[in-house]
Design a protein around this motif. Structure first.
Motif, short mmCIF file in Angstrom:
data_model
loop_
_atom_site.label_atom_id
_atom_site.label_comp_id
_atom_site.label_asym_id
_atom_site.label_seq_id
_atom_site.Cartn_x
_atom_site.Cartn_y
_atom_site.Cartn_z
N LEU A 18 43.60 48.07 14.06
CA LEU A 18 43.57 46.67 14.46
C LEU A 18 42.51 45.88 13.68
O LEU A 18 42.80 44.86 13.07
CB LEU A 18 43.25 46.59 15.96
N LEU A 19 41.27 46.39 13.71
CA LEU A 19 40.19 45.64 13.05
C LEU A 19 40.38 45.63 11.54
O LEU A 19 40.06 44.65 10.88
CB LEU A 19 38.82 46.22 13.41
N GLY A 20 40.89 46.73 11.00
CA GLY A 20 41.13 46.80 9.55
C GLY A 20 42.08 45.69 9.13
O GLY A 20 41.86 45.00 8.13
N GLU A 21 43.16 45.55 9.90
CA GLU A 21 44.13 44.51 9.57
C GLU A 21 43.53 43.12 9.75
O GLU A 21 43.72 42.24 8.92
CB GLU A 21 45.36 44.65 10.45
N GLU A 22 42.80 42.98 10.86
CA GLU A 22 42.21 41.68 11.16
C GLU A 22 41.20 41.25 10.09
O GLU A 22 41.17 40.11 9.66
CB GLU A 22 41.46 41.82 12.49
N GLU A 23 40.37 42.20 9.68
CA GLU A 23 39.25 41.84 8.80
C GLU A 23 39.62 41.89 7.32
O GLU A 23 39.01 41.23 6.50
CB GLU A 23 38.04 42.75 9.04
#
Ligand code: PHE
Length: 446
Positions: A76-81
């Motif tokens: 999730l965070l990888g995609e978001e950031e």
């Protein structure tokens, strides 16, 4: 849905329960002994504060932001950031590391359980160094007995994980951890009076850099990760349950200090006994099992003290084992949509089977070596010295370089300006550079 810790203290206790375990009491003295003491201890301490602390903070903040199991959180965070799904690999590597670590961790915890009974039987009364050596080798050399104790410990662990980690853990850690510290302090008193305390102090704190090999420096780094439970998502998984108003910085500092204090305390108890009894500090994995019973054998009420000590050690190992299994179980539940119970049995069962290779490394497979090491030693080397530092490096690079400033400052105390800047500087520069330097040094490039 995810549960929540009931308070900041509950979270501190859970992370401390994860961090404080066999790593502090069994592993730290044994590897400090193998690596010559002082200089190793110094590098270990530096790694804990310079590398481990900022990485722990990074893990908690990522965990709390993602609020999922470590794989899903990194996805999730990888995609978001960054728009990339590849960061999920950190989670996968971590879950796998937890698997491997627990498989051999459970074996040592099994020894601790066996020693509760040894202590209760009165076998340590007035025992000498040769006697403790015999008790230890007849236990570790017996594949059937140690298989049994390993199985029991795995069962204990998976039962708790199958019920959900927030329940029960909090109350137990709150009472039993202080009890463990109290007992260590009592033993410290014994070591100061009956042990060779001066020799113990010199061994631990007089740095002789000529004794520290490149491999030794790598294992000091690896142990900093191992003892703090960072680099594999255990702290991230716990961070997912952390209420958003809690200060990540204060919490992490508290845990790191407590963990370090307990390791040093264990060393100060054990080495004076080692030197007073002519034991070899480089004995290896059996070190605490061959030194502490000498103290129990001479202390008044030694039977009770021995039983209590190994009970509390088993307990400390248990709370760590739970955190080793949690990331994999949380992932399986969320990914496959199965019950927590089923997931715990599936993961626990697999780790249990894998653990037999470590059980047998001390008996029937003792001569089966790959790269000159037993399966147990290889698993420990691969996880502590390679997988955790690599995982931690990736986590801290993600938190320091990939996450945007707003995201990380949002999670860390927005008010703590200087603290935040110090963390970000360490996360971006100090911690990654230190890990890379020690790696390069270990493979002989610098
Ligand atoms: N920190 C634990 C100990 O010192 C071991 C551990 C490592 C637990 C990695 C969780 C994750 O015993």
């Amino acid at each position: 849905m995810h549960g929540h810790w009931s308070s900041r203290l509950a979270f501190i206790l859970a992370v401390a329960g994860s961090a404080i375990g066999l790593g502090n009491i069994w592993k730290f003295p044994y590897i400090a002994g193998v690596n010559g003491g002082g200089a190793f201890v110094l590098v270990y301490l530096a790694c804990v504060f310079v590398v481990g602390l900022p990485i722990m903070m990074a893990e908690v903040l990522i965990g709390r932001r993602g609020r999922r199991n470590p794989i899903a959180t990194m996805l999730l965070l990888g995609e978001e950031e960054s728009g990339s799904t590849r960061w999920a690999l950190i989670g996968v590597l971590g879950v796998f590391a937890g698997f491997l670590i627990l498989s051999y961790y459970s074996v040592i915890a099994g020894w601790a359980i066996a020693y509760i009974l040894e202590g209760a039987s009165g076998a340590f009364a007035n025992i000498d160094a040769a006697g403790v050596g015999e008790i230890f080798s007849s236990l570790s050399g017996d594949w059937l007995k140690t298989s049994f104790w390993h199985s029991l410990f795995m069962l204990m662990t998976l039962v708790v994980v199958s019920k959900g980690v927030e329940r029960g853990l909090e109350r137990a850690v709150r009472i039993l951890m202080p009890a463990l510290v109290a007992l260590l302090l009592l033993l410290l008193g014994y070591s100061m009076i009956a042990g060779d305390f001066a020799a113990g102090l010199r061994f631990m704190f007089e740095p002789k850099f000529s004794e520290l090999t490149q491999a030794g420096a790598l294992s000091a780094l690896g142990h900093a990760f191992f003892t703090l439970s960072v680099g594999m998502g255990a702290v991230m998984a716990y961070g997912a349950y952390l209420p958003s108003e809690t200060s990540i910085m204060k919490t992490s500092i508290a845990v790191v200090c407590a963990d370090t204090a307990i390791a040093i305390l264990a060393g100060l108890v054990i080495f004076p006994i080692v030197f007073a009894n002519g034991l070899d500090p480089a004995t290896g994995p059996g070190l605490i099992f061959q030194s502490l019973p000498l103290a129990f054998g001479q202390l008044p009420g030694g039977i009770v003290i021995a039983v209590l000590f190994f009970l509390l050690l088993t307990f400390a190992a248990w709370t760590s084992a739970i955190s080793l299994m949690e990331p994999a179980v949380a992932w399986l539940i969320e990914a496959r949509d199965i019950s927590r119970r089923r997931a715990a049995w599936m993961i626990g069962g697999t780790i249990w089977v894998l653990g037999f290779f470590s059980v047998w490394s001390f008996n029937i497979l003792a001569d089966f070596k790959i790269f000159g090491r037993t399966v147990f030693d290889n698993l420990d080397f691969l996880t502590s010295n390679i997988m955790l530092p690599l995982g931690g490096l990736a986590i801290v690079v993600f938190a320091g370089w990939v996450m945007c400033r707003n995201s990380s400052s949002d999670e860390l105390d927005p008010e703590a300006g200087a603290g935040y800047r110090a963390w970000r500087f360490s996360a971006r520069y100090i911690a990654p550079v230190a890990v890379v330097l020690i790696f390069l040094n270990a493979i002989g490039l610098i």
